[in-house]
Each structure stands twice: as structure tokens, then as C-alpha cells.
Design a protein around this motif. Structure first.
Motif, PDB file in Angstrom:
ATOM      1  N   TYR A 162      83.166  23.103 -27.199  1.00  0.00           N
ATOM      2  CA  TYR A 162      82.856  23.693 -25.907  1.00  0.00           C
ATOM      3  C   TYR A 162      83.624  24.979 -25.616  1.00  0.00           C
ATOM      4  N   VAL A 165      82.087  27.205 -20.245  1.00  0.00           N
ATOM      5  CA  VAL A 165      81.985  25.896 -19.597  1.00  0.00           C
ATOM      6  C   VAL A 165      82.930  25.788 -18.401  1.00  0.00           C
ATOM      7  N   LEU A 197      82.359  19.658 -17.107  1.00  0.00           N
ATOM      8  CA  LEU A 197      82.442  19.147 -18.475  1.00  0.00           C
ATOM      9  C   LEU A 197      82.869  17.689 -18.474  1.00  0.00           C
ATOM     10  N   LEU A 231      76.319  19.983 -20.604  1.00  0.00           N
ATOM     11  CA  LEU A 231      76.381  20.937 -21.713  1.00  0.00           C
ATOM     12  C   LEU A 231      75.014  21.230 -22.306  1.00  0.00           C
TER      13      LEU A 231
END
Length: 318
Positions: free
Chosen positions: A99, A220, A225, A233
Motif C-alpha cells: 500500500y 492511501v 486502510l 483499496l
């Protein structure tokens, strides 16, 4: 610094029973034939993740860009390596995304796709937070370390849980003095690691950490998250690469020596094989005996008929 939230703390652990059927050695998570549901349940209770790893082991990460392999060694960071071993054995990293990928810094992963699991490692859940390891290796290119928050008073990294980062640069060695202890290193597939999608740049709530690097800041959101996981995501950052599976290589359980379950399973398999061979011999012998008896009866009937024909011939001649 590799980014981590500031609000994580807690402590607690739990033990497995000895590996059954062996010769007395310690049980490892790799021994355990747990189904996915049981492994998921273990991840919800960090104290359930206390299996002892071997001195070293390899983990192969199958990703959407290809495979890479990391060698983890207990002597580098005993607590961190033990955590990685248990997380991999219980499939924590399966389905997780890379991420945060900054080609001039690190690539980061280790947040569960399942928000219920992630929540465990962001609250006061006993056992969620690891104690610090001494830094015994350097954060050079290809090494793997735990991401963590920074403690303002000491200026050191704290609150390690599940997030890992892979160093892209040798110059990241400056992280050593901040307490980021490497737990392993990429030994195969570093080219795969360098190819992870980096188009979103820095995480939006971490842009002020390294402004000197000039990274794009459309990445992100950390809160989302953790609270929404993969749903967030895949919807907002679909190009991020994914860990399809993380697997302990080379039967890590058996590397601990005699007494682990694979040894007992090997003995069981050999016993079963020998028994099968013996049964085959018994069956074949029985079948051969029956056939021989049948052949003897045929021969006896043929001989009897021949004698009767001879007797008849002698009678006609008289």
C-alpha cells in the motif's frame, strides 16, 4: 521514517501443546494442520501466535508481479522474526497489498485485508505490540524491517505489530540509529520488489514525514486502510500489487530437529507403506497358492483320464 500510527500499545502471549506423535520436540505453527477458519481465529488473538520458529527459514511471497523470497534469521531480531513466522503460518499476509511504494525509499505492506483482524493490532489487545529488538543488521537495500511509530521522548521506533517494509536503498542505513531492526533480507526476486506499482505516491496522511523526497502525495489514507481494508483499496487504489500467498519454504517445522510432527508423519507413512507391501505379498501368495492347486487338479484329472483310456485299450485287445 517508515510510517506507523502512534496509538498502538499492549502485550500478551499463549502456548501450543507439544507436537503429538513425535519424539518430544517443540511444536511449530508449520506443523499444525489448521484450517483457514482456525488460522483466522488465531490472528484475532495475538497470544495464540507463540510458536517457536527455526533458527532461519525462507518465506516465498507470490504476488501479482511475480515471486520473491525472504530469508529470516532469528539471530537478527528474535522477537520480530518469531512474529513474522507465526503471521505467515496463519496466512496473515495472504491478500494484503503493497500500500506504500516509494521507489526512492521503501515499499511497505502488512495491513490485513480484513478490518476485523487489523482492529486487533490497533487497540489495547494483549500481545499485539512487540517489544523492541536490538538492531543487529543494517537497513540496506533488500533488507526487511518492521514499520513502527516513533516515540517523541526517545526518538526511537516503537509499537511494532504486523507491518513490514523492504528497503530500496543502501542509504536507508540511517534508520539503524532510530531502532528499526532488520528481521530478514530478500534473497530472490528483488527485481519483482522493485517493480511494484508506485503511481499513487506517499500516503496522504504521511506527506509531511519526508517532504525532501518530493513524492507524489495521492496515496492511501491510513484510517480507511485499517477500518475498511481490501474493500477500500480495491475500490480506490486498484493498481496496488497484492500478495496472493506467503508460504514457509522447506518444511520449516522439520528444521527444528527430531521430535517435530513431520518426522512422526514420515514414520507413519513408512509403517503404512511396509504394511501395504506385506499385504500385497500375502495376497499374491494366496492367489499363487490357489492357482497352483487348480493347476494340480487339472493335471490330476488329465492323468486319470489317460490311465482310464489305457485300461480301456488293454481290455479291447484281450
Amino acid at each position: 521514517r517508515p510510517h506507523r500510527p502512534q496509538h498502538r500499545h499492549g502485550h500478551r502471549w499463549w502456548h501450543w501443546l507439544p507436537c503429538p506423535g513425535g519424539l518430544g520436540g517443540p511444536r511449530t505453527m508449520a506443523c499444525d494442520p489448521l484450517d483457514d477458519a482456525a488460522k483466522h481465529e488465531a490472528l484475532l488473538s495475538p497470544l495464540d501466535l507463540d510458536a517457536e520458529p527455526p533458527e532461519s527459514f525462507h518465506v516465498t511471497f507470490e504476488t501479482t508481479k511475480g515471486n520473491f523470497t525472504v530469508l529470516f534469521e532469528r539471530n537478527l531480531a528474535p522477537l520480530g522474526v518469531k512474529r513474522v513466522y507465526n503471521l505467515v503460518a496463519n496466512k496473515f499476509y495472504d491478500g494484503a497489498r503493497f500500500y506504500r511504494v516509494l521507489k526512492n525509499w521503501v515499499c511497505q505492506f502488512g495491513v490485513s485485508p480484513d478490518p476485523a483482524v487489523s482492529a486487533v493490532y490497533t487497540r489495547d489487545v494483549p500481545g499485539a505490540i512487540l517489544e523492541n529488538d536490538e538492531v543487529r543488521a543494517s537497513n540496506v537495500r533488500g533488507t526487511v524491517s518492521f514499520s513502527s511509530a516513533m516515540e517523541e521522548a526517545s526518538g526511537k521506533s516503537v509499537n511494532r505489530t504486523t507491518e513490514l517494509y523492504i528497503n530500496y536503498l543502501d542509504s536507508n542505513a540511517r534508520l539503524d540509529s532510530l531502532g528499526f531492526a532488520p528481521v530478514g533480507r530478500v534473497v530472490r526476486g528483488m527485481g519483482v520488489v522493485e517493480d511494484f506499482y508506485a503511481g499513487y505516491g506517499e500516503m496522504v496522511d504521511a506527506c509531511d514525514l519526508h517532504p525532501e523526497k518530493g513524492n507524489l502525495c495521492k496515496g492511501v489514507n491510513e484510517t480507511l486502510l485499517y477500518t475498511q481494508g481490501e474493500a477500500y483499496l480495491s475500490r480506490e487504489f486498484p493498481k496496488l500489487d497484492v500478495i496472493l500467498s506467503a508460504t514457509l519454504d522447506g518444511h520449516a517445522c522439520s528444521e527444528q530437529g527430531a521430535g517435530t510432527q513431520p518426522a512422526s508423519l514420515t514414520v507413519s507413512v513408512l509403517v503404512a507403506l511396509i504394511a501395504s507391501v506385506l499385504l500385497c505379498f500375502v495376497f499374491a501368495g494366496h492367489k499363487y497358492g490357489k492357482r497352483r492347486e487348480r493347476d494340480q487338479q487339472v493335471q490330476l484329472r488329465a492323468y486319470t483320464n489317460l490311465r482310464e483310456e489305457d485300461d480301456d485299450g488293454e481290455g479291447d485287445g484281450g
